[in-house]
Design an enzyme around this catalytic site. Structure first.
Site: not given
Ligand code: C5P
Length: 247
Positions: A34, A61-64, A66, A68, A125, A188, A197, A217-218
């Protein structure tokens, strides 16, 4: 689908070098990479090409959000980049979503490629009931009800799925059916740190609740050994294989 292919690794890093090191290490152990705002704004479309050249699939994942025309033209450019999926905000309304869905289909057919999955972001979230009411002025509806309504709007517009909290997947699945793709962040494993989170589920719980893909991610990128972290998560997903098979 293999269990590892359900893992979307969030490349939330600041440099192309860091991103490509992670791609090199984890390519065989996750399904997609991503690329979000943080990386795209420094590394640009080039990073997408690099990941694809090294054999990885990309989720842009640029979440457009704007008008149409702007969103649908941006949908054409990310389709030309060859990503496997990308995001748009459902809150942009059905006209924006429909114009985008049609443009992506059209662009992919001109290029003779498989169109990317267009996913709508429902309620972030990080937004709770109070923020929904006081900052977004949406009153009298729960966060989950809004998420379900936006998911239905996205489906009606011809989109392929949504990004949502694992805690909303059951309600969205019930409203939008089995073909609709559900992608959930906020994951997690039990052995990982929660970081910032708040409402989290484990990878296995997310899949049991109906997610098709999990964004992580992490828990992987900051693990002492990212490959073994990815393998541990895959094992955890394989344990719920019974449920995966019926989908
Ligand atoms: O490191 P971690 O697992 O928390 O990363 C979660 C990824 O999901 C990040 O890229 C974050 O921007 C994305 N994300 C999120 N919650 C959302 C939408 C996207 O954590 N509601």
């Amino acid at each position: 689908m293999l269990a590892k292919d359900r893992i979307i690794l969030a490349l939330d890093v600041d440099t192309k070098e860091e991103a490509l090191t992670l791609v090199e290490k984890l390519r065989g152990h996750v399904g997609l990479f991503k690329v979000g705002m943080q990386l795209f704004t420094v590394a640009g479309p080039e990073i997408v090409n690099h990941i694809r050249d090294s054999g990885g699939s990309v989720f842009i994942d640029l979440k457009f959000h704007d008008i149409p025309n702007t969103v649908s033209e941006s949908g054409r450019t990310v389709t030309r980049l060859g990503c496997a999926m990308f995001t748009v905000h459902a809150a942009g309304g059905i006209r924006m979503l429909r114009t985008l869905a049609e443009a992506v289909k059209d662009e992919a057919s001109v290029l003779n490629i498989k169109p990317p999955l267009v996913l709508a972001v429902t309620v972030l979230t990080s937004i709770n009931q109070q923020i929904l009411k006081e900052d977004l002025f949406i009153d009298g509806m729960s966060v989950q009800d809004v998420a379900v309504k936006w998911a239905c709007l996205a489906k009606d517009a011809g989109l392929c799925g949504v990004v949502c909290s694992p805690l909303e997947t059951a309600a969205i699945r019930a409203a939008c059916g089995h073909e609709f793709k559900l992608v959930t962040p906020g994951i997690r494993p039990k052995w990982a740190l929660k970081n910032d989170q708040m409402r989290v589920t484990t990878p296995a719980q997310a899949i049991k609740l109906g997610a098709d893909y999990i964004v992580i991610g992490r828990a992987i990128t900051r693990a002492e050994d990212p490959i073994s972290a990815a393998l541990k998560i895959t094992e955890e997903l394989e344990e719920v294989e019974g449920e995966l098979d019926v989908k």
